[in-house]
Design a protein around this motif. Structure first.
Motif, PDB file in Angstrom:
ATOM      1  N   THR A 194       9.816 -66.071  -8.017  1.00  0.00           N
ATOM      2  CA  THR A 194      10.196 -66.941  -6.926  1.00  0.00           C
ATOM      3  C   THR A 194       9.452 -66.765  -5.816  1.00  0.00           C
ATOM      4  N   ILE A 195       9.016 -67.828  -5.013  1.00  0.00           N
ATOM      5  CA  ILE A 195       8.112 -67.853  -3.883  1.00  0.00           C
ATOM      6  C   ILE A 195       8.830 -68.145  -2.697  1.00  0.00           C
ATOM      7  N   SER A 196      10.322 -68.417  -2.536  1.00  0.00           N
ATOM      8  CA  SER A 196      10.663 -68.610  -1.099  1.00  0.00           C
ATOM      9  C   SER A 196      12.517 -68.384  -1.427  1.00  0.00           C
ATOM     10  N   TYR A 197      13.163 -69.547  -1.255  1.00  0.00           N
ATOM     11  CA  TYR A 197      14.589 -69.295  -1.067  1.00  0.00           C
ATOM     12  C   TYR A 197      15.148 -69.299  -2.359  1.00  0.00           C
ATOM     13  N   GLU A 198      14.658 -69.055  -3.806  1.00  0.00           N
ATOM     14  CA  GLU A 198      15.307 -69.207  -4.891  1.00  0.00           C
ATOM     15  C   GLU A 198      16.397 -68.044  -5.172  1.00  0.00           C
ATOM     16  N   GLY A 199      15.746 -66.990  -4.579  1.00  0.00           N
ATOM     17  CA  GLY A 199      16.696 -65.892  -4.565  1.00  0.00           C
ATOM     18  C   GLY A 199      18.013 -66.012  -4.017  1.00  0.00           C
ATOM     19  N   LEU A 200      18.051 -66.361  -2.985  1.00  0.00           N
ATOM     20  CA  LEU A 200      19.098 -66.688  -1.888  1.00  0.00           C
ATOM     21  C   LEU A 200      20.135 -67.677  -2.866  1.00  0.00           C
ATOM     22  N   PHE A 201      19.283 -68.704  -3.267  1.00  0.00           N
ATOM     23  CA  PHE A 201      20.125 -69.788  -4.205  1.00  0.00           C
ATOM     24  C   PHE A 201      20.754 -69.216  -5.579  1.00  0.00           C
ATOM     25  N   PHE A 202      20.047 -68.101  -5.941  1.00  0.00           N
ATOM     26  CA  PHE A 202      20.813 -67.393  -7.278  1.00  0.00           C
ATOM     27  C   PHE A 202      22.097 -66.660  -6.782  1.00  0.00           C
ATOM     28  N   PHE A 203      22.034 -66.061  -5.722  1.00  0.00           N
ATOM     29  CA  PHE A 203      23.173 -65.138  -5.425  1.00  0.00           C
ATOM     30  C   PHE A 203      24.387 -66.055  -4.852  1.00  0.00           C
ATOM     31  N   ALA A 204      24.017 -67.252  -3.959  1.00  0.00           N
ATOM     32  CA  ALA A 204      25.136 -68.376  -3.891  1.00  0.00           C
ATOM     33  C   ALA A 204      25.654 -69.057  -4.990  1.00  0.00           C
ATOM     34  N   PHE A 205      24.855 -69.258  -6.013  1.00  0.00           N
ATOM     35  CA  PHE A 205      25.234 -69.911  -6.934  1.00  0.00           C
ATOM     36  C   PHE A 205      26.113 -69.049  -7.910  1.00  0.00           C
ATOM     37  N   CYS A 206      25.774 -67.955  -8.129  1.00  0.00           N
ATOM     38  CA  CYS A 206      26.490 -66.934  -9.092  1.00  0.00           C
ATOM     39  C   CYS A 206      27.943 -66.614  -8.320  1.00  0.00           C
ATOM     40  N   ALA A 207      27.927 -66.675  -7.037  1.00  0.00           N
ATOM     41  CA  ALA A 207      29.164 -66.591  -6.230  1.00  0.00           C
ATOM     42  C   ALA A 207      29.991 -67.618  -6.438  1.00  0.00           C
ATOM     43  N   THR A 208      29.384 -68.859  -6.350  1.00  0.00           N
ATOM     44  CA  THR A 208      30.326 -70.062  -6.468  1.00  0.00           C
ATOM     45  C   THR A 208      30.740 -70.242  -8.015  1.00  0.00           C
ATOM     46  N   LEU A 209      30.208 -69.991  -8.804  1.00  0.00           N
ATOM     47  CA  LEU A 209      30.427 -69.884 -10.332  1.00  0.00           C
ATOM     48  C   LEU A 209      31.612 -68.992 -10.524  1.00  0.00           C
ATOM     49  N   LEU A 210      31.467 -67.726 -10.144  1.00  0.00           N
ATOM     50  CA  LEU A 210      32.813 -66.605 -10.135  1.00  0.00           C
ATOM     51  C   LEU A 210      33.909 -67.217  -9.571  1.00  0.00           C
ATOM     52  N   THR A 211      33.803 -67.748  -8.175  1.00  0.00           N
ATOM     53  CA  THR A 211      35.210 -68.302  -7.448  1.00  0.00           C
ATOM     54  C   THR A 211      35.451 -69.477  -8.193  1.00  0.00           C
ATOM     55  N   TRP A 212      34.771 -70.179  -8.686  1.00  0.00           N
ATOM     56  CA  TRP A 212      35.285 -71.495  -9.655  1.00  0.00           C
ATOM     57  C   TRP A 212      36.023 -70.875 -10.572  1.00  0.00           C
ATOM     58  N   VAL A 213      35.565 -70.084 -11.489  1.00  0.00           N
ATOM     59  CA  VAL A 213      36.299 -69.616 -12.706  1.00  0.00           C
ATOM     60  C   VAL A 213      37.618 -68.922 -12.036  1.00  0.00           C
ATOM     61  N   ARG A 214      37.726 -68.413 -11.226  1.00  0.00           N
ATOM     62  CA  ARG A 214      38.967 -67.660 -10.850  1.00  0.00           C
ATOM     63  C   ARG A 214      39.982 -68.688 -10.287  1.00  0.00           C
ATOM     64  N   MET A 215      39.334 -69.687  -9.314  1.00  0.00           N
ATOM     65  CA  MET A 215      40.027 -70.761  -8.988  1.00  0.00           C
ATOM     66  C   MET A 215      40.654 -71.413  -9.836  1.00  0.00           C
ATOM     67  N   GLU A 216      40.137 -71.914 -11.055  1.00  0.00           N
ATOM     68  CA  GLU A 216      40.594 -72.833 -12.161  1.00  0.00           C
ATOM     69  C   GLU A 216      41.705 -71.870 -12.633  1.00  0.00           C
ATOM     70  N   HIS A 217      41.672 -70.675 -12.923  1.00  0.00           N
ATOM     71  CA  HIS A 217      42.672 -69.926 -13.656  1.00  0.00           C
ATOM     72  C   HIS A 217      43.750 -69.754 -12.738  1.00  0.00           C
ATOM     73  N   HIS A 218      43.607 -69.776 -11.460  1.00  0.00           N
ATOM     74  CA  HIS A 218      45.005 -69.605 -10.598  1.00  0.00           C
ATOM     75  C   HIS A 218      45.566 -70.911 -10.378  1.00  0.00           C
ATOM     76  N   VAL A 219      44.649 -72.003 -10.530  1.00  0.00           N
ATOM     77  CA  VAL A 219      45.385 -73.127 -10.438  1.00  0.00           C
ATOM     78  C   VAL A 219      46.351 -73.460 -11.700  1.00  0.00           C
ATOM     79  N   TYR A 220      45.517 -73.008 -12.694  1.00  0.00           N
ATOM     80  CA  TYR A 220      46.450 -73.184 -13.933  1.00  0.00           C
ATOM     81  C   TYR A 220      47.665 -72.420 -14.064  1.00  0.00           C
ATOM     82  N   ALA A 221      47.594 -71.298 -13.563  1.00  0.00           N
ATOM     83  CA  ALA A 221      48.876 -70.236 -13.521  1.00  0.00           C
ATOM     84  C   ALA A 221      49.839 -70.681 -12.552  1.00  0.00           C
TER      85      ALA A 221
END
Length: 425
Positions: A194-221
């Motif tokens: 990485t040369i700039s903000y890609e590391g910050l994007f990686f963390f935000a992207f992982c957090a968003t995906l994890l929250t998305w998985v949990r959100m979809e499961h709770h909506v289904y439940a």
């Protein structure tokens, strides 16, 4: 040395950025469509989802042509390190809380071998930060790349991809544990390359995906819980026979049986396609990998080698796609649909998109118009093949992940409803 950017004008235009921001804004308020009951039951989860969407929308406004910034690299690495340490310290409480909330089995014993492997992965993040700092300092001072730093960089890169397989010595099939392993495995790559903000994007992207998985499961439940708790007025519904037949079918499911796809699953496929585009557009553009600076790969290969350096850049580009595929595979299992069902739904939508581009192909006009329409059709056609490849990759990354214990398996075999499917967080 930097390679000239072949930026496509409309990709970085004001309207495209506004479109991505608007889509993230709509996604942030999507849980509100299920009413105040869902929001009250999932206050923390919905707030986290809104914050993650807001963070991801910021990256659509950042410049695609980045300049090397050691401060942002260290900041991204520090966030990854803190995240790994917090998970290691509170692993037991996190898994216990998630198990109690979702009615699923989570291995909560503090296994010393597993914790040692986690600690080694966290240590690789620190080592990657030190190696990157040394490389950047030497290259900016035009002193060349020290041989020891180059060797350590390659060692960290290889070990970060090999060490996660050691968790097979003490397997833990819980999905949060597996996602933590994947996050720590790819973190050193997003520090070295990485040369700039890609590391910050990686963390935000992982957090968003994890929250998305949990959100979809709770909506289904939540939707299943509302279906099982119909009021007497709803008994007069003319669709009552069809609903009763559906419930009988769900009640008759046995082990290794799966539910049928529903209309709400199309939303999951659309979210997947959106994340697929965001994984690339948030840090670059559609032109090619030539829009990325070679400053990062010079930390591993100090001489110009287009094939080797291109492979490293391609590796960094593919990491977010691997994360998306792993999260969709986990979501596929959590929702109880047939294996690869959600991937097939995504490919079906990709076929519709390809058909639309096919009818838009022009054989007259300027060469730019003809080439653009053919390129769109080619990209749409390659999307289906790319999704199929992601499915194969996801099978390797989430192999062995389970969400029900033996007691729940027996309940499913008796036609009972598992606790996790009717109790949202």
């Amino acid at each position: 040395m930097k390679v000239a950017s072949l930026t496509v004008p409309w990709v970085q235009s004001y309207y495209v950025r506004e479109l991505y921001t608007a889509l993230y804004g709509l996604g942030a308020f999507w849980p509100a469509f299920y009413g105040m009951g869902f929001l009250k039951r999932n206050k923390i989860l919905t707030a986290t989802w809104a914050c993650c969407c807001a963070l991801m929308s910021v990256f659509t406004y950042l410049p695609a042509n980045k300049v090397e910034n050691l401060t942002l690299i260290n900041l991204g690495g520090a966030i990854m390190f803190v995240t790994g340490v917090l998970y290691l310290l509170f692993e037991k409480s996190i898994l216990v809380q998630s198990r109690n909330a979702e009615g699923e089995l989570a291995k909560t014993t503090a296994d010393p071998v597993t914790r040692s492997i986690f600690g080694f992965q966290i240590g690789l993040i620190v080592l990657a930060m030190l190696v990157t700092r040394s490389s950047v300092t030497s290259l900016q001072a035009r002193e060349g790349l020290p041989l020891g730093t180059q060797i350590m960089g390659w060692a960290v890169l290889i070990l970060s991809l090999v060490v996660p397989f050691l968790h097979g010595l003490r397997p833990n099939s819980y999905y949060l544990h597996r996602l933590a392993i994947i996050f720590l495995a790819f973190s050193p790559i997003f520090i070295i390359l990485t040369i700039s903000y890609e590391g910050l994007f990686f963390f935000a992207f992982c957090a968003t995906l994890l929250t998305w998985v949990r959100m979809e499961h709770h909506v289904y439940a939540y939707t299943n819980c509302k279906t099982l708790q119909r009021s007497p007025e709803q008994e007069l519904n003319p669709l009552k026979p069809a609903i009763a037949a559906t419930q009988d079918r769900l009640a008759s499911l046995r082990e290794r049986d799966f539910r049928a796809l529903t209309l709400s699953d199309a939303r999951i496929a659309l979210f997947f396609l959106f994340f697929l585009q965001s994984a690339f557009f948030s840090t670059g553009n559609i032109a090619s990998i030539s829009s990325f600076s070679l400053d990062a790969v010079y930390r591993l290969i100090p001489v110009f080698d287009p094939f080797s350096q291109g492979a490293l850049l391609l590796l960094k580009l593919l990491v977010p796609f691997a994360l998306i595929s792993a999260n969709l595979a986990i979501l596929n299992r959590r929702l109880g649909v047939a294996p690869s069902a959600l991937f097939m739904l995504v490919m079906a939508m990709g076929d519709v998109l390809t058909l639309r581009f096919f009818w838009s192909v022009k054989d007259e006009g300027s060469w730019l118009e003809i080439g653009t329409t053919i390129s769109h059709f080619g990209i749409g056609s390659a999307l289906c093949i790319f999704v199929a490849g992601l499915e194969l990759l996801s099978e390797v990354m989430v192999k062995g992940v389970d969400f029900r214990d033996e007691k729940q398996e027996k309940m499913a075999g008796n036609g009972s409803v598992p606790n996790g499917s009717a109790k949202p967080l």
